[in-house]
Design a protein around this motif. Structure first.
Motif, PDB file in Angstrom:
ATOM      1  N   ARG B 285       0.821  -1.217   0.000  1.00 36.18           N
ATOM      2  CA  ARG B 285       0.000   0.000   0.000  1.00 36.18           C
ATOM      3  C   ARG B 285       0.848   1.257   0.000  1.00 36.18           C
ATOM      4  N   LYS B 286       2.002   1.157  -0.666  1.00 29.75           N
ATOM      5  CA  LYS B 286       2.890   2.306  -0.808  1.00 29.75           C
ATOM      6  C   LYS B 286       3.436   2.260  -2.218  1.00 29.75           C
ATOM      7  N   PRO B 287       3.796   3.429  -2.746  1.00 29.07           N
ATOM      8  CA  PRO B 287       4.397   3.388  -4.079  1.00 29.07           C
ATOM      9  C   PRO B 287       5.772   2.720  -4.041  1.00 29.07           C
ATOM     10  N   LEU B 288       6.232   2.296  -5.204  1.00 22.51           N
ATOM     11  CA  LEU B 288       7.564   1.718  -5.300  1.00 22.51           C
ATOM     12  C   LEU B 288       8.581   2.775  -4.850  1.00 22.51           C
ATOM     13  N   PHE B 289       9.483   2.364  -3.978  1.00 22.93           N
ATOM     14  CA  PHE B 289      10.489   3.302  -3.477  1.00 22.93           C
ATOM     15  C   PHE B 289      11.526   3.523  -4.578  1.00 22.93           C
ATOM     16  N   GLY B 290      11.670   4.764  -4.994  1.00 22.90           N
ATOM     17  CA  GLY B 290      12.762   5.080  -5.919  1.00 22.90           C
ATOM     18  C   GLY B 290      12.531   4.619  -7.339  1.00 22.90           C
ATOM     19  N   TYR B 291      11.383   5.009  -7.903  1.00 22.93           N
ATOM     20  CA  TYR B 291      11.081   4.590  -9.283  1.00 22.93           C
ATOM     21  C   TYR B 291      12.214   4.917 -10.254  1.00 22.93           C
ATOM     22  N   PRO B 292      12.776   6.167 -10.235  1.00 25.52           N
ATOM     23  CA  PRO B 292      13.840   6.438 -11.215  1.00 25.52           C
ATOM     24  C   PRO B 292      15.032   5.516 -11.035  1.00 25.52           C
ATOM     25  N   PHE B 293      15.410   5.240  -9.784  1.00 23.71           N
ATOM     26  CA  PHE B 293      16.543   4.341  -9.564  1.00 23.71           C
ATOM     27  C   PHE B 293      16.222   2.934 -10.034  1.00 23.71           C
ATOM     28  N   MET B 294      14.966   2.532  -9.856  1.00 23.09           N
ATOM     29  CA  MET B 294      14.603   1.190 -10.315  1.00 23.09           C
ATOM     30  C   MET B 294      14.716   1.097 -11.828  1.00 23.09           C
ATOM     31  N   VAL B 295      14.252   2.147 -12.500  1.00 26.44           N
ATOM     32  CA  VAL B 295      14.340   2.128 -13.957  1.00 26.44           C
ATOM     33  C   VAL B 295      15.794   2.177 -14.396  1.00 26.44           C
ATOM     34  N   PHE B 296      16.539   3.125 -13.839  1.00 24.65           N
ATOM     35  CA  PHE B 296      17.928   3.281 -14.276  1.00 24.65           C
ATOM     36  C   PHE B 296      18.781   2.075 -13.907  1.00 24.65           C
ATOM     37  N   SER B 297      18.515   1.467 -12.755  1.00 28.63           N
ATOM     38  CA  SER B 297      19.315   0.288 -12.420  1.00 28.63           C
ATOM     39  C   SER B 297      19.015  -0.835 -13.399  1.00 28.63           C
ATOM     40  N   GLY B 298      17.768  -0.947 -13.846  1.00 29.70           N
ATOM     41  CA  GLY B 298      17.455  -1.956 -14.862  1.00 29.70           C
ATOM     42  C   GLY B 298      18.192  -1.674 -16.157  1.00 29.70           C
ATOM     43  N   ILE B 299      18.205  -0.408 -16.560  1.00 28.90           N
ATOM     44  CA  ILE B 299      18.935  -0.036 -17.777  1.00 28.90           C
ATOM     45  C   ILE B 299      20.426  -0.289 -17.577  1.00 28.90           C
ATOM     46  N   ALA B 300      20.922   0.055 -16.392  1.00 27.78           N
ATOM     47  CA  ALA B 300      22.348  -0.158 -16.109  1.00 27.78           C
ATOM     48  C   ALA B 300      22.699  -1.629 -16.203  1.00 27.78           C
ATOM     49  N   ILE B 301      21.855  -2.471 -15.616  1.00 27.56           N
ATOM     50  CA  ILE B 301      22.097  -3.911 -15.721  1.00 27.56           C
ATOM     51  C   ILE B 301      22.109  -4.323 -17.182  1.00 27.56           C
ATOM     52  N   MET B 331      32.178  -7.613 -10.370  1.00 29.21           N
ATOM     53  CA  MET B 331      31.904  -7.111  -9.020  1.00 29.21           C
ATOM     54  C   MET B 331      30.988  -5.913  -9.076  1.00 29.21           C
ATOM     55  N   PHE B 332      31.195  -5.065 -10.086  1.00 27.87           N
ATOM     56  CA  PHE B 332      30.404  -3.842 -10.095  1.00 27.87           C
ATOM     57  C   PHE B 332      28.985  -4.032 -10.566  1.00 27.87           C
ATOM     58  N   ILE B 333      28.724  -5.131 -11.285  1.00 25.48           N
ATOM     59  CA  ILE B 333      27.336  -5.304 -11.696  1.00 25.48           C
ATOM     60  C   ILE B 333      26.459  -5.688 -10.521  1.00 25.48           C
ATOM     61  N   ALA B 334      27.090  -6.029  -9.395  1.00 25.18           N
ATOM     62  CA  ALA B 334      26.298  -6.289  -8.195  1.00 25.18           C
ATOM     63  C   ALA B 334      25.634  -5.017  -7.686  1.00 25.18           C
ATOM     64  N   VAL B 335      26.202  -3.868  -8.034  1.00 17.91           N
ATOM     65  CA  VAL B 335      25.708  -2.620  -7.454  1.00 17.91           C
ATOM     66  C   VAL B 335      24.273  -2.297  -7.893  1.00 17.91           C
ATOM     67  N   PRO B 336      23.964  -2.222  -9.198  1.00 18.16           N
ATOM     68  CA  PRO B 336      22.575  -1.915  -9.549  1.00 18.16           C
ATOM     69  C   PRO B 336      21.593  -2.971  -9.055  1.00 18.16           C
ATOM     70  N   THR B 337      22.034  -4.217  -8.975  1.00 17.84           N
ATOM     71  CA  THR B 337      21.132  -5.245  -8.477  1.00 17.84           C
ATOM     72  C   THR B 337      20.874  -5.056  -6.996  1.00 17.84           C
ATOM     73  N   GLY B 338      21.927  -4.712  -6.268  1.00 19.21           N
ATOM     74  CA  GLY B 338      21.765  -4.447  -4.841  1.00 19.21           C
ATOM     75  C   GLY B 338      20.822  -3.286  -4.603  1.00 19.21           C
ATOM     76  N   VAL B 339      20.910  -2.271  -5.455  1.00 15.71           N
ATOM     77  CA  VAL B 339      20.010  -1.124  -5.333  1.00 15.71           C
ATOM     78  C   VAL B 339      18.558  -1.585  -5.403  1.00 15.71           C
ATOM     79  N   LYS B 340      18.299  -2.503  -6.312  1.00 17.63           N
ATOM     80  CA  LYS B 340      16.917  -2.984  -6.448  1.00 17.63           C
ATOM     81  C   LYS B 340      16.449  -3.685  -5.172  1.00 17.63           C
ATOM     82  N   ILE B 341      17.294  -4.555  -4.658  1.00 16.32           N
ATOM     83  CA  ILE B 341      16.902  -5.271  -3.434  1.00 16.32           C
ATOM     84  C   ILE B 341      16.558  -4.277  -2.339  1.00 16.32           C
TER      85      ILE B 341
END
Lengths: 399, 661
Positions: B285-301, B331-341
């Motif tokens: 019952r809350k919006p997704l936290f950090g929509y832009p980061f979620m989108v950009f982390s997906g693009i980054a991945i 090692m660095f590709i763990a970063v955008p994935t961690g952001v999502k978690i």
């Protein structure tokens, strides 16, 4: 109700915690990577242990947060109000992007340093008497994989000038052995790893990580043991039918024992004097010599083996090894006597003992020997090499 | 202007050149070009292959339950584990993601269908043709046995002399065509067919993740296509691309495979990341936290995923500098994935969470993927990987991310969107049994594999000897696998029983989950025409914002009921693209061509005939069914491609006759 008792976070935490804890328990695990037995594997372990710890800490944090979420924020139907509709927090998100990146960067520094060390060589020459002549040996062993066994070749003049570009036609070596690679303790031994057919991977976990054996490529690697013993290995790149049955061991000996081993290995096979063994030798020359080599018998005439890989294990000192058929069968019983039943079964019908493609010239065929002939061949094989010490035999025993 | 663009059509069309009219029964399903039905077809087919792949897994586990197992011989085992991998990756996870993408993407962007509906149907039928072709090998006796990754030279003619690897190569070529067509279709759909006002940054995260996946497919599938062609040529026409005896470098196969293979794993996971990005906010019952980061982390991945492939090759001998570079990039590709978690956890934090079945599965993804991701980080360190690679530690890692991540996410999607697709809910009670059985079984199966791997158990071995310490955890894992099977069975029971129960219960009604995105505007199940009218989008989570506003204290208050906001599905006279026979005909030709390449070139002839006939018929069939509804047009700006191919704007089209006699 199930949902009240078992929470996903706790369940997985339990499972994973158990995994981490129990992974330390390695009682009868000869391939255990977490119990390094040599300086190289210890250096790998000293890098991975802290990383496992960091991963464990992150795991606890994430699962802890999950547990808190479960207990604190689940809907207990006490209210219908909506929670605060937070859309994000730029600073926090930048923080948890940059934070992990910094942690990874720090880890990367250690990892890269360790990696270049692992891939560098720091060998010193070993003094070996070869045929009585003292030789300064830059210790490198040529490791050759083929379906489904390992060959080890020793060139005591060093590998400079030794053309390894055609693994199926390698230059003659001082010692050619199979399944068990013998090394002296206390020295870094270089390995030049290649393959005669498909890609395999050479791995003795207690002593080092693995390196692939790629046909027509020679990959440098290394190994070092500081305690004498027998260290188990397994081919670790899927190589077809009997990949699971392609094993090897490294036997580490004190330098003096290693010298004694070299002396024995460099002698050609003795002439058998018992009648059975002589008959066995004739069978060998008629049948087995199509593929196998015994120094002093057919090493000067052999052009390789009637197999795709053009090689079969050199049998000159078969009895000095404790395993055969790709390191999967014990040659000896625990009391040091020959393990006859298995050896006879192998000679009787090798493909029934270990899957192979004999008709495709990859693997030992069923030769069609009579029982009498099998006895004779066993008698002959028993003349090939000297029985190793009981402690090596005992160390090999894995049922 | 329309006259010059019309084709000269025969006065009386031949029977094959009419558009089919069926809208019920098997003929409807075979000729449909409706993205929703195609999504259901993908889902149903994939679940059949899931059962097959699951049986293959159980056979593996039975064989490995005890040392020196005798359930399967070495040869059979190698075929079973190869097919298990190929099936689960290519015939289960990818088409399940395609099922969701096909059904939901047009709905989430407010469109009537995808840009190219007939191509969409073609994608499905070609996928099915390839999947069936691959599995024909079981019947024809030569099942692929080189592993799903098929390393050369082991898969060349010398070392794999049977036909198995040809089935592998051709089967995957065929399914690859499906993926490429679909990728182009969905990219064009997203870029061109969004509802008015829906900028890219007002699209739901699920749509974004699917878009990234389509780009990954577009660039990755051609690489494996090349690799498979080179392999087919080596095996059948005497070339030497991977033959080291003729000077080739066998590592070439590995590079090509993994340049595809690594983006492929992001193709597998991103759709599920998208699914849970819809499920978690809904039930928190809350919006997704950090929509832009979620989108950009997906693009980054999506971008970074191209720079890590050789971490699958750390011990292959590529040289220490290459290994170091790929180790760092991994090692660095763990970063955008961690952001999502962290963003998903932050979405849940402070929420009022309903832990129903979809939310349980989504939460399971977050936890299980964390484990898989962490073990992945441990492999990224090249020295550590020299011990870990090719062991069961890696098997544990990828099952945690693919099963624990991708598959659990897909199940979250099933439970979440089932009412939208079928008009009734799946039982939440059975769903919880489904979830817990799968979760417990899964952790029992793959958790211990971390230990087994670190204790030295190699991958891809048909048996292990006693005395290596592998017995206990292998038996434990086998038991876990059967618990997973029970969980899957529970899902099937749930599907059947919920369908039966729904027959004498009232329909689920509008917006059962109080959800956030555009697909919930329509009644449940979605009417065949999707939306009655175009939706003017003004915000991210547009549906939510029509239902809820804020009072003077900033608290959320309901401003409109679902009945007031939702459409009623009454525009049944909407002009829809017509079904077509030709996609299934074209796809049917491909297995014949494949069998011809394997057995006898004469078999290629009927295949080629079918394909050419289908292309011809496709090109010349009437643009739509003249008896179909033409009444209702969406109130759009007129630049949306009108699917009947005439290029006419909607106003003009109403006035003209369709060009058939």
């Amino acid at each position: 109700m199930i949902t009240k008792r078992l929470h996903p976070g706790w369940l997985a935490a339990l499972a994973s915690g158990a995994v981490l804890a129990l992974s330390g328990c390695a009682s009868d695990a000869p391939l255990d990577t977490l119990e390094p037995q040599g300086p190289i594997s210890r250096s790998i372990d000293s890098l991975s242990d802290p990383i496992f710890l960091v991963a464990g800490i992150v795991f606890v944090i994430i699962f802890g947060a999950t547990a808190v979420i479960w207990f604190k924020f689940r809907d207990d139907h006490s209210t219908d109000e909506f929670p605060e509709q937070i859309h994000g927090n730029f600073r926090v998100e930048i923080g948890w992007t940059i934070g992990p990146a910094v942690i990874m960067a720090v880890i990367a520094v250690f990892a890269v340093i360790s990696h270049f060390e692992l891939n560098s060589s720091d060998r010193t020459d070993i003094q070996v008497a070869v045929d009585g002549t003292a030789t300064s040996w830059d210790p490198e062993i040529v490791v050759v994989g083929q379906q489904w066994w390992w060959e080890f070749r020793y060139y005591f003049d060093g590998l400079d000038g030794v053309d390894l570009s055609d693994p199926r036609n390698l230059p003659p070596a001082d010692i050619v052995t199979a399944n068990q690679m013998v090394i002296p303790t206390g020295s870094e031994i270089g390995l030049s790893i290649t393959s005669r057919d498909v890609i395999h991977s050479f791995w003795i976990p207690a002593l080092n990580g693995k390196r692939d054996a790629v046909p027509r490529r020679v990959s440098p690697w290394k190994i070092e043991a500081d305690v004498p013993g027998l260290y188990f290995g397994q081919c670790t790149e899927f190589c077809g039918l009997s990949h699971s049955r392609m094993r090897m061991q490294t036997v580490a000996m004190e330098p003096a024992d290693f010298q004694a081993w070299v002396d024995r290995q460099m002698r050609p096979a003795v002439e058998p004097n018992r009648a059975a063994a002589q008959r066995g030798r004739e069978i060998f020359e008629g049948q087995c010599a199509r593929c196998h080599v015994v120094n002093g018998v057919n090493d000067d005439t052999s052009r390789g083996a009637d197999l795709v890989a053009n090689a079969a294990p050199n049998l000159t000192h078969l009895m000095s090894r404790t395993t055969y058929a790709g390191g999967i069968f014990n040659l000896y019983e625990s009391d040091g006597t020959l393990n006859r039943p298995q050896l006879e079964a192998w000679l009787r019908n090798a493909p029934a003992e270990k899957p192979a493609y004999a008709e495709g010239r990859r693997g030992m065929p069923a030769i069609g020997l009579s029982e009498g002939q099998i006895d004779d061949v066993v008698a002959y094989l028993q003349t090939l090499g000297e029985t190793p010490t009981l402690d090596i035999i005992a160390a090999t025993e894995v049922e | 202007m329309t006259d010059t663009m019309e084709l000269e059509a025969p006065a009386r069309p031949l029977g094959a050149y009419t558009r089919p009219k069926a809208n019920t029964g098997w003929r409807d399903w075979v000729t449909t070009i409706d993205h929703k039905k195609i999504g259901i077809l993908y889902g149903a087919a994939a679940m059949v292959f899931f059962i097959i792949g699951g049986i293959e897994a159980l056979l593996i586990r039975l064989q490995l339950a005890t040392p020196d197992g005798t359930v399967l011989g070495a040869d059979t085992y190698n075929r079973v584990f190869t097919m298990h991998g190929v099936t689960m990756v290519f015939l289960v996870i990818m088409p399940l993601a395609a099922a969701f993408a096909n059904y939901l993407l047009p709905l989430q962007i407010g469109a009537r269908d995808v840009a190219f509906p007939r191509l969409n149907a073609l994608s499905f039928w070609i996928f099915l043709a390839g999947a069936v072709f691959l599995n024909m090998s079981w019947i024809l006796g030569d099942v692929p046995d080189g592993g799903w990754f098929a390393y050369a030279p082991n898969t060349g003619m010398v070392f794999s002399p049977g036909k198995g690897m040809d089935f592998y190569a051709i089967g995957l070529q065929i399914t690859g065509i499906a993926s490429l067509i679909s990728a182009m279709n969905l990219i064009v759909t997203v870029l061109n067919m969004r509802a008015p006002g829906m900028t890219l940054f007002k699209m739901p995260v699920f749509t974004w993740m699917i878009l990234v996946v389509q780009f990954l497919l577009l660039f990755a599938v051609p690489v494996i296509t090349v690799a498979l062609f080179l392999l087919l040529f080596d095996r059948n026409f005497g070339s030497n691309f991977f033959n080291p005896e003729m000077g080739a470098d066998p590592l070439l196969w590995q590079h090509l495979f993994w340049i595809f293979g690594h983006p492929e794993v992001y193709i597998l996971i991103l759709p599920s990341f998208g699914i849970i990005s819809e499920v978690i906010p809904t039930f928190s019952r809350k919006p997704l936290f950090g929509y832009p980061f979620m989108v950009f982390s997906g693009i980054a991945i999506g971008f970074m995923g191209w720079g890590v492939w050789a971490h699958h090759m750390f011990v292959s001998g590529i040289g220490p500098i290459s290994v170091a570079a790929f180790s760092v990039s991994t090692m660095f590709i763990a970063v955008p994935t961690g952001v999502k978690i962290l963003n998903w956890l932050a979405t849940m934090w402070g929420g009022r969470i309903w832990f129903n079945t979809p939310m349980l599965f989504a939460s399971g993804v977050v936890s299980m993927f964390t484990i898989g991701g962490l073990s992945g980080v441990t492999h990224s360190l090249a020295p550590a990987d020299t011990q870990q690679t090719d062991t069961y530690y890696i098997v544990a890692h990828f099952h945690y991310v693919i099963f624990g991540g991708a598959l659990l996410g897909i199940f979250a999607g099933f439970y979440f969107w089932w009412p939208k697709v079928f008009g009734h809910l799946l039982s939440d009670k059975l769903g919880k049994w489904n979830f817990w059985l799968m979760l417990v079984g899964f952790n029992m199966t793959f958790g211990p594999m971390h230990i087994l791997g670190l204790q030295g158990m190699s991958r891809r071995i048909d048996s292990y000897s006693p005395g290596f310490g592998f017995e206990f955890w292998n038996m434990f894992a086998t038991i876990g696998a059967f618990i997973i099977a029970l969980g899957v069975l529970t899902f099937i029971v749930n599907v059947v029983m919920s369908a039966r129960r729904a027959r004498h219960e009232p329909p689920v009604g509008l917006d059962p989950w109080d959800a956030r995105s555009l697909e919930w505007f329509t009644p449940n199940p979605t009417p065949v025409h999707n939306f009655d009218d175009d939706i003017q989008v003004e915000a991210l989570d547009e549906f939510w914002h029509r239902k809820y506003g804020e009072d003077e204290n900033g608290k959320v208050v309901r401003v409109a009921s679902a009945e007031e906001v939702c459409q009623d599905g009454s525009a049944t006279d909407t002009h829809l693209p017509s079904p077509s026979y030709w996609p299934v005909v074209l796809a049917a030709g491909l297995p014949f061509v494949g069998l011809g390449l394997i057995y006898t070139l004469w078999l290629c002839v009927p295949g080629a005939v079918l394909i050419l006939m289908a292309i011809y018929g496709w090109s010349f069939e009437p643009v739509d069914d003249p008896d179909g509804p033409h009444g209702h047009h969406h109130d759009h700006g007129g630049d949306e491609p009108v699917d009947d191919g005439s290029g006419a704007t909607p106003a003009e089209e109403t006035a003209e006759e369709a060009p058939v006699g």
